[in-house]
Enzyme design. Structure first.
Site: not given
Ligand code: NAP
Ligand code: MG
Length: 503
Positions: A198, A250, A272, A306, A406
């Site tokens: 996904k 994420g 992660e 990250c 973060e």
């Molecule tokens: P996120 O919501 O955690 O998205 C990561 C992945 O999880 C995406 O594929 C997302 O789909 C999916 N997802 C969202 N809600 C979910 C749920 N309830 N159950 C399972 N999967 C779900 O991250 P974001 O909203 O794009 O970014 C927000 C913050 O997360 C950033 O500002 C950053 O601080 C952090 N982040 C961390 C990393 C890392 O490498 N550790 C990477 C990205 C972001 P959708 O794309 O459709 O939401």
């Protein structure tokens, strides 16, 4: 003739990819979402729509899980390790054949400089596949000499088998879309699992292209399924009773949700998550190298890493000079579209991230931190796109939001320290524990710090160095499980013990 400063043209195959409406890869077929819905993908530097993809939901995830289960019980499980290895190697070769195409798609979709996608994202992905192709034929069990005190005189042969976990859901973010997909699928395929991938809603394109070359390489139907969609599709995977494992990269917030959802069938999970990683500079470090290194630690990939070095902690004797050098580097970074060869930094991935990062910058200013560089959004000349100027704050205190949370953008705070104890305390003064870097010429300090920092990776005189053979993952709220290296094999295999009584 093209010069190194010319903006490259979009390849015809990329043009044609972008103009096709994209579907979901389920059971080896490209299909529309059950709902018939689609969503648009934007170029974050122009805010224009560049592609349209299927909006997969729970019903599509369910079909993909069925296909993955069938493939797991069938052709994938019985395929010889040598053949499986060759398929993964073939996938790497196909990716290499299309390197420029992948790099262009990644740059257009995510906003990152094409030069970086071409030199780092895609080659790292290719090498990761090759590394794990090598493991397929080397996953060995063991024989164990057992004694069994209540069976005197009996003889047993005890051996272990390393078996795949089964059907795995892999949910990935938008910061390194192709690389995160490959970090997850390479090891899962090598260990004999089947996959539902996904991608993040913001950046689904290279995962779709990856799905296309999976089909071309000749993987059996259903071994790799790609369901583009939103959080709902990820949640459907995390909740699914017939998914054996979920691997997630994420936000910590969604990480929590995945842990809760996994309780239903007690599926395995690996996470992660976020970070607030320190870059620690001692006064004996080569200041020029250290300043460039810690600037790159935060500004690489626009701070959307990250493991970004978002807290610089410096010896008091050099803190002022260091922060000025980092601020000068920040001010010299050219912001622009990813295809421009002189671009040092592209836009953030989305309007949502832009708003989030800008609100952090504002909170730093309101809390009284001093802005040494940046501090504002889009530079003059760029009237569109989610650009944020690289920003350096000094004069911060430990309770400020910009020090604790973060940001996931090009924003760094600089803090001085007093003693070795103080720097260890400051380095570990975070709920996260993903990474850290230490900049010093003193070998004793370097190793003392490496041991004292509670984080999954400690770099010494470098930052953001990755290799398929080196494990990566978090302590504390940065998650659990290690990706890459032999350690990741543990996440995707389980051990069966076989005891045979010999008569
Ligand atoms: P996120 O919501 O955690 O998205 C990561 C992945 O999880 C995406 O594929 C997302 O789909 C999916 N997802 C969202 N809600 C979910 C749920 N309830 N159950 C399972 N999967 C779900 O991250 P974001 O909203 O794009 O970014 C927000 C913050 O997360 C950033 O500002 C950053 O601080 C952090 N982040 C961390 C990393 C890392 O490498 N550790 C990477 C990205 C972001 P959708 O794309 O459709 O939401
Ligand atoms: Mg989200």
């Amino acid at each position: 003739m093209t010069a190194a400063t010319d903006v490259p043209a979009i390849l015809p195959e990329v043009q044609s990819f972008l103009s096709r409406p994209h579907k979901l890869l389920i059971n080896g077929q490209w299909v529309d979402a059950a709902s018939g819905q689609r969503f648009n993908v934007e170029d974050p530097s122009t805010e224009e729509t560049i592609a349209s993809v299927a909006h997969g939901g729970a019903a599509d995830v369910d079909e993909a899980v069925k296909a993955a289960r069938k493939a797991f019980e069938g052709p994938w499980r019985t395929m010889s390790p040598a053949k499986r290895a060759r398929l993964i190697w073939k996938l790497a070769d196909l990716m290499e054949d299309h390197l420029e195409e992948f790099a262009q798609l990644e740059s257009l979709d995510n906003g990152k400089p094409l030069t970086i996608a071409r030199a780092a994202d895609v080659p790292l992905a290719i090498e990761n596949l090759r590394y794990y192709a090598g493991w397929v034929t080397k996953l060995e069990g063991e024989t164990i000499p057992i004694s069994v005190p209540y069976a005197p005189g009996a003889t047993f042969l005890d051996y272990t088998l390393r078996e795949p976990v089964g059907v795995v859901g892999q949910i990935i973010p938008w910061n390194f879309p192709l690389l995160m997909a490959v970090w997850k699928i390479g090891v899962a395929l090598a260990t004999g699992n089947t996959i539902i991938l996904k991608p993040a809603e913001q950046t689904p394109l290279t995962a779709i292209r990856l799905g296309e070359i999976v089909c071309e390489a000749g993987f059996p139907d259903g071994v790799v399924n790609v369901v583009t969609g939103f959080g709902e599709a990820g949640a459907a995977l995390a909740n699914h009773k017939n998914v054996d494992k979920v691997a997630f990269t994420g936000s910590t917030e969604v990480g929590h949700k995945i842990v809760h959802a996994s309780a239903g069938n007690l599926k395995r999970i690996s996470l992660e998550l976020g970070g607030k990683s320190p870059s620690i500079v001692f006064d004996d470090a080569d200041l020029e190298i250290a300043a460039a290194g810690v600037a790159n630690a935060i500004f690489f990939n626009h701070g959307q890493c990250c493991c970004a070095g978002s807290r610089i902690i410096a010896s008091p004797g050099i803190a002022e000079e260091l922060e000025q050098r980092v601020a000068d580097i920040a001010s010299s970074i050219e912001l622009g579209r990813g295809f421009n060869p002189t671009t040092g930094m592209g836009p953030l991935v989305s309007r949502e991230q832009y708003d989030r990062v800008c609100s952090f910058i504002q909170s730093g200013q309101e809390a009284g931190a001093k802005v040494l560089a940046g501090g504002e959004a889009r530079p003059a000349g760029l009237d569109k796109g989610h650009f944020v100027k690289p920003t350096v704050f000094s004069g911060v205190s430990r309770d400020m939001k910009i020090v604790r949370e973060e940001i996931f953008g090009p924003v760094v705070v600089v803090q001085p320290f007093d003693t070795l104890e103080d720097v260890i305390t400051k380095a570990n003064d975070t709920e996260y524990g993903l990474a850290a870097s230490v900049w010093t010429k003193d070998i004793n300090k370097a190793h003392k710090m490496a041991a004292a920092i509670r984080a999954g990776t400690v770099w010494v005189n470098c930052h953001n160095i990755f290799d398929a053979a080196a494990p990566f993952g978090g302590y504390k709220m940065s998650g659990y499980g290690r990706e890459m290296g032999r350690h990741a094999l543990e996440l995707y295999t389980q051990t069966k013990n076989v005891i045979v009584q010999l008569h």
